[in-house]
Design an enzyme around this catalytic site. Structure first.
Site: not given
Ligand code: 26V
Length: 821
Positions: A365, A556-557, A562, A664, A668
């Protein structure tokens, strides 16, 4: 008694009268309240119990069906599920919303009022967690035998408060009033081990490994039945909570140290206490590793148990199940399954490995280097000693294969190794996930292409057939039907309701783009949604906004990539234009921001503060005369998204090209008839193909231009010096124009922008401003605007999560639907 007749399927009625009966019974017998003096929250609980009864029945029959038909199952392993509220969604999916509204009305209760009291299930950070929730909805809707596995965090995503412009974090005590949606399964428990050491024995000429002296924690199941829309199926989301073992440190009791025994019990239960709120930065904390292994170990044990109960041989796992890794967070599952196959089932290495690879698939992701998980070898050795041994062996076998395929290329071996040897040895979890999976996918076309060219280029050379693209999608049930009932109704009166399960049907709206009366109705729906959003803004920030203004939305975050700062610079630029030419007919705008910053992400928090400082200043400047407003809506979550998105005119999707895997929120917003202003990044590219380039505002550097500029040596200060408008905006921020009580407040932030600007905000500023001018020009022509907005809604069918899930089912999982009616 004829047991079969007794067990035959006779679903509970879901008409108004049966709902009334269930609600009344729940109120009196479960909640213990007299209808005459029950509170709104009591009624919410009562109606939730009435819905829950009907949910669990569907679950029961679905389960029977899957067992009878010997279906292949897919298990989705995800650390996060960002579900939001459950009540309304369940009612709509089960088709009994109206009956329930009427039943409650007879008690003098309004469903839409009490449903607001429900807490969001916010067991996720952002995109990845919300995608998992959309996938669950789709699997149930399409009758796929799909099971979600995750963690039942006691505290989910923190609640964001804004005090003096700054983010403060409050704990999310979402379970405080009880949770009617879960079925705790105290009998479904599995032991999970940590620490200890590995002992080897020679037995019958073979080496056996025993993991001894480990600490034990119990994982207990909590089930959330998830109903499909229009299907009668309900799937299961199983969330694990950590419990101390019953005999936990009995010695302490014996020694009379009762307090210590209780303290240790509490400590072992911290594993499922709280969701890590870092989105896209790997934390490297021991507790996080323990969370990952905790839920993986319990899930794999449960999966194997079910497989065996159904009487299938262990070597037939790949025929009967698929396990999906939602990012690398559950990647330790590869080593865990190997451990069980080798040490408990005593399969030989090659057989075990074949089974493992046949079972797993992995979705990446993000390309952001700081989000890529690596664990120090020393930590893994201490916490999971047997797994570390297995990872070494996987690596050994894998690198043998690499050396055989590309003899003599030692640098390749170093790059591909599961162990990063530079600067302290660390295990690369993405490499473990790739090596252990038969399929690896990116989440948008550009993202998958970049995976193949950069992060996984060497793996792609080795196994090109394993890499696939599966572009993300969103569930139209939540993001159109539920969040935007007015638009849903308008659409349904023209093309019927099938779009909810076949979003491609929306194309049939296209001819209406020539119908001026329809466009006026479409515009009126947007206006009413803007009124609803304006009420939310007033309630949460106290700011009044003009609903005739263009609602410009970035939700968004908070993250530098971003580029919330880019929109903010544009806001300051608009402010200057109004100040210096107040007599000109400026298009009124409301710039709407919302999003959480990771608590430790100092710069992201600074950006929130800056947005609020700019808002405070501009919103009170009489020279602006209400033509420009800036708002930051606190505590962005699924529920606020459901109000913001339908009321948006303009959707900001402005990440530096090559950084946003997919996005995403972009889908939306476009589905709800917002026009996108965006870079050629993530799924924006595919959205442009779908809706047509005339119906979108594209600007900025493309991925190749970004890398070229970076390679050539990007100097933001030069851009600044050559653009007087930009210079003024940055100078104002730097010199404390918006923070007069503390003029130095944004010096560091501005300096960083001028000297580093890793995400090339300055490089894209001019092109962004130019396209924003086209946005203004189009907004002046309301009919032309709403025609393009309609083309957005009508052409977003491809981005249904149902298409996404069908692609996973066909190209990765090899599972087929099985409906019981
Ligand atoms: C990463 C990490 C790293 C380790 C610590 C905890 C933690 C928690 C969440 C994440 C997630 C980062 C990845 C993420 O959310 N990616 C997003 O995924 C979406 C669904 O595929 C995508 O639409 C977004 O562009 C992407 O940033």
């Amino acid at each position: 008694m004829d047991i079969n007749r007794e067990l035959a399927h006779r679903p509970m009625a879901s008409d108004k009268e049966s709902f009334k009966k269930s609600i009344r019974e729940a109120l009196i017998h479960i909640i213990g309240k007299d209808p005459l003096n029950a509170t709104q929250r009591d009624w919410l609980l009562a109606v939730s119990y009435a819905v829950r009864e009907r949910l669990i029945e569907r679950r029961m029959y679905t389960k029977r069906l899957f067992n009878q038909e010997h279906v292949k199952r897919v298990y989705y392993l995800s650390m996060e599920y960002l579900i939001g509220r459950i009540l309304i969604n369940s009612l709509l999916n089960m088709g009994c919303y109206e009956a329930c509204v009427e039943a409650l009305a007879d008690f003098g209760i309004q469903l839409d009022e009490i449903s607001e009291l429900e807490s969001d299930a916010a067991l996720g950070n952002g995109g990845l967690g919300r995608l998992a929730a959309c996938i669950l909805d789709s699997m149930a809707t399409q009758c796929m035998p799909g099971y979600g596995y995750g963690i039942r965090y006691e505290y989910g995503m923190f609640r964001q408060g804004i005090v003096n412009g700054e983010q403060i974090e409050h704990p999310d005590n979402w379970l405080r009033y009880g949770n009617p949606w879960e079925f705790p399964r105290p009998e479904k428990i599995f032991p999970v081990h940590f620490y200890g050491h590995v002992v080897t024995h020679r037995e019958k000429g073979q080496t056996r490994y025993y993991w001894e002296g480990a600490e034990e924690v119990i994982a207990m199941a909590n089930d959330y039945p998830t109903p499909g829309y229009s299907s009668k199926n309900a799937n299961n989301l199983r969330l694990w909570s950590a419990k101390a073992t019953r005999d936990f440190n009995l010695e302490y009791f014996n020694e009379g140290d009762y307090i210590r025994a209780v303290k240790e019990k509490a400590e072992s239960e911290t594993i499922s206490m709280v969701l890590y709120p870092n989105d896209a930065t790997a934390s490297g904390r021991e507790l996080r590793l323990k969370q990952e292994y905790f839920f993986v170990s319990a899930s794999i044990q449960d999966i194997i148990d079910r497989h065996e109960h159904l009487g299938y041989p262990i070597t037939e796992l790949p025929e009967k199940i698929a396990i999906h890794l939602n990012d690398t967070h559950p990647a330790i599952a590869v080593a865990e399954l190997m451990r069980l196959l080798l040490d408990a089932y005593r399969l030989d290495w090659d057989t075990a490995w074949k089974v493992t690879q046949g079972v797993f698939a992995y979705t990446n992701h993000t390309l952001m280097p700081e989000a890529l998980e690596t664990w120090p070898v020393s930590l893994l050795e201490r916490v999971l000693p047997r797994h570390m041994q297995i990872i070494y062996e996987i690596n050994f076998q894998f690198l043998l294969h690499v050396r055989r395929t590309f003899p003599g290329d030692n640098d390749l071996v170093r790059r591909l190794s599961l162990i990063d040897e530079d600067g302290g040895r660390r295990v690369r979890m993405a490499h473990l996930a790739v090596v252990g999976s038969h399929k690896i996918n990116g989440v948008a076309a550009l993202h998958t292409q970049l995976l193949k060219e950069t992060l996984f280029a060497d793996f792609y050379r080795l196994w090109p057939e394993r890499f696939v693209n599966i572009t993300n999608g969103i569930t139209p049930r939540l993001w159109l039907n539920q969040a935007n009932p007015k638009l849903a109704k308008l659409i349904s009166t023209h093309i019927g309701q099938d779009w909810c399960i076949d979003l491609g049907q929306l194309r049939r709206l296209e001819p209406l783009a020539q119908d001026r009366e329809f466009l006026a109705r479409f515009r009126e729906v947007k206006r009413q949604n803007k009124v609803r959003l304006a009420r939310l803004i007033h309630k949460t920030t106290g700011i009044q906004v003009d609903t005739n203004a263009l609602f410009d939305v970035q939700i968004k975050r908070m993250h530098e990539y971003k580029r919330q700062l880019l929109s903010l610079l544009h806001v300051v630029h608009l402010y200057n234009r109004i100040r210096f030419a107040p007599e000109e007919p400026h298009v009124s705008r409301v710039a709407i921001f919302a999003g959480k910053a990771a608590p430790s992400y100092v710069r992201a928090k600074q950006i929130i503060r800056l947005i609020n400082d700019v808002a405070e200043f501009i919103n009170h400047d009489p020279a602006v005369a209400g033509r420009l407003k800036v708002v930051f809506i606190p505590n962005y979550d699924v529920s606020t998204a459901s109000v913001i998105i339908p009321g948006a005119d303009l959707s900001e999707q402005i990440s530096t090209a090559g950084t946003e895997a997919s996005g995403t929120g972009n889908m939306k917003l476009a589905l709800n008839g917002a026009l996108t202003i965006g870079t050629l990044d993530g799924a924006n590219i595919e959205i442009r193909e779908a809706v047509g380039e005339d119906n979108m505002f594209i600007f900025g550097l493309r991925t190749d231009e970004v890398s070229q500029l970076r390679a050539a040596g990007y100097t933001p200060r030069e851009v600044y010096e050559h653009n007087a408008h930009l210079r003024l905006c940055i100078d104002m921020i730097r010199d404390g124009f918006f923070s007069p009580s503390e003029p130095q407040r944004y010096r560091d932030l501005s300096h960083h922008l001028l000297s580093v600007d890793h995400y090339m905000i300055l490089a894209d500023f001019a092109s962004y401003v130019a396209v924003q001018e086209q946005v203004d020009a189009l907004y002046r022509d309301q009919e032309a605007w709403s025609r393009k907005a309609l083309f957005n809604t009508a052409r977003m069918g491809y981005f249904s999560i149902d298409r996404t899930v069908r692609q996973y089912a066909e190209h990765i999982w090899d599972v087929v639907p099985e409906c019981w009616i």
